[in-house]
Design a protein around this motif. Structure first.
Motif, PDB file in Angstrom:
ATOM      1  N   LYS A  45       7.033   9.942  10.954  1.00 38.30           N
ATOM      2  CA  LYS A  45       7.490   9.413   9.561  1.00 38.30           C
ATOM      3  C   LYS A  45       6.860   9.455   8.152  1.00 38.30           C
ATOM      4  O   LYS A  45       5.678  10.923   9.021  1.00 38.30           O
ATOM      5  N   VAL A  46       7.240   8.865   7.510  1.00 35.31           N
ATOM      6  CA  VAL A  46       6.084   9.848   6.285  1.00 35.31           C
ATOM      7  C   VAL A  46       5.332   8.182   4.815  1.00 35.31           C
ATOM      8  O   VAL A  46       6.209   7.811   5.559  1.00 35.31           O
ATOM      9  N   SER A  47       4.513   8.474   4.516  1.00 37.43           N
ATOM     10  CA  SER A  47       3.637   7.868   3.659  1.00 37.43           C
ATOM     11  C   SER A  47       5.023   7.488   2.291  1.00 37.43           C
ATOM     12  O   SER A  47       5.576   8.077   1.434  1.00 37.43           O
ATOM     13  N   MET A  48       4.803   6.313   1.656  1.00 40.75           N
ATOM     14  CA  MET A  48       5.545   5.718   0.351  1.00 40.75           C
ATOM     15  C   MET A  48       4.792   7.137  -0.285  1.00 40.75           C
ATOM     16  O   MET A  48       5.396   7.440  -1.678  1.00 40.75           O
ATOM     17  N   ARG A  49       4.006   7.157  -0.561  1.00 44.02           N
ATOM     18  CA  ARG A  49       2.824   8.953  -1.378  1.00 44.02           C
ATOM     19  C   ARG A  49       3.440  10.193  -1.274  1.00 44.02           C
ATOM     20  O   ARG A  49       3.526  10.194  -2.082  1.00 44.02           O
ATOM     21  N   TRP A  50       3.426  10.071   0.169  1.00 44.83           N
ATOM     22  CA  TRP A  50       4.149  11.965  -0.202  1.00 44.83           C
ATOM     23  C   TRP A  50       5.592  11.349  -0.684  1.00 44.83           C
ATOM     24  O   TRP A  50       5.744  12.338  -0.779  1.00 44.83           O
ATOM     25  N   SER A  70       0.674  -0.917  -0.090  1.00 40.44           N
ATOM     26  CA  SER A  70       0.133  -0.226   0.211  1.00 40.44           C
ATOM     27  C   SER A  70       0.629   1.399   0.233  1.00 40.44           C
ATOM     28  O   SER A  70       2.082   1.118   0.519  1.00 40.44           O
ATOM     29  N   LEU A  71       0.180   2.162  -0.058  1.00 41.00           N
ATOM     30  CA  LEU A  71       1.147   3.631  -0.714  1.00 41.00           C
ATOM     31  C   LEU A  71       0.539   4.447   0.798  1.00 41.00           C
ATOM     32  O   LEU A  71       1.652   5.174   1.049  1.00 41.00           O
ATOM     33  N   ASP A  72       0.196   4.068   1.698  1.00 41.89           N
ATOM     34  CA  ASP A  72      -0.009   4.262   2.815  1.00 41.89           C
ATOM     35  C   ASP A  72       1.014   3.465   3.754  1.00 41.89           C
ATOM     36  O   ASP A  72       1.014   3.910   5.055  1.00 41.89           O
ATOM     37  N   GLU A  73       1.963   2.727   3.507  1.00 36.80           N
ATOM     38  CA  GLU A  73       3.371   2.002   4.022  1.00 36.80           C
ATOM     39  C   GLU A  73       3.883   3.592   4.180  1.00 36.80           C
ATOM     40  O   GLU A  73       3.362   4.759   3.740  1.00 36.80           O
ATOM     41  N   THR A  74       4.377   3.809   5.794  1.00 34.93           N
ATOM     42  CA  THR A  74       5.562   4.348   6.093  1.00 34.93           C
ATOM     43  C   THR A  74       7.084   4.110   6.826  1.00 34.93           C
ATOM     44  O   THR A  74       6.931   3.050   6.766  1.00 34.93           O
TER      45      THR A  74
END
Length: 167
Positions: free
Chosen positions: A132-137, A114-118
């Protein structure tokens, strides 16, 4: 990104297409130039076109390594040297290395659950502590980073020979 380019309808494909569009703008800025022209200062800025290419590749590699939670070299010296080609480095070698990094990023993103993974940001004066930041970020940050430098590259190239990114 040209309108004729096919953009995958899902979020990952769309984000990766926008990252690639900004990479392409940076690559186009050096097309047809010699190593000397691309390394020169052609505006009031200290930036050069070849230095911007190398910096963008280094930034993408560093963010990928952070997301993978793998070590990478980040010192003041590597940061400063990231804006200029060093002995033995050429535009083709920087572009080839960047192509490999870009392919690795695309595969990494494709394999994510998921792009929500951080992932945690490392300790640094420019990052919030324990953040932490998400993969989307991260993907959106790469779009922002590359777009900023594509704008710099446009100004430098136009100062050099009048070539404009939009015609």
């Amino acid at each position: 990104m040209s309108i004729s380019q096919e953009v995958l309808g899902d979020e990952r494909g769309t984000l990766l297409a926008f990252v690639e569009a900004q990479r392409a703008a940076l690559r186009q800025a050096v097309e047809g130039l010699s190593e000397e022209q691309a390394a020169g200062r052609h505006s009031a800025s200290e930036l050069s076109l070849s230095g911007l290419l190398k910096h963008a590749a280094q930034v993408e590699r560093n963010w990928l390594r952070m997301a993978q939670q793998q070590p990478y070299e980040s010192t003041v010296e590597t940061h400063l040297n990231g804006f200029k080609l060093l002995e033995g480095e050429t535009i083709p070698s920087v572009l080839a290395a960047w192509e490999g990094i870009s392919a690795e990023l695309a595969q990494f993103v494709a394999d994510l659950p998921s792009l929500d993974e951080t992932f945690p940001l490392p300790p640094a004066p420019w990052f919030p502590e324990n953040h932490k930041v998400s993969m989307r970020w991260m993907l959106l940050h790469l779009v922002e980073e590359f777009a900023r430098h594509a704008g710099h590259a446009d100004v430098i190239r136009e100062s050099l020979d009048g070539t404009k990114a939009m015609g």
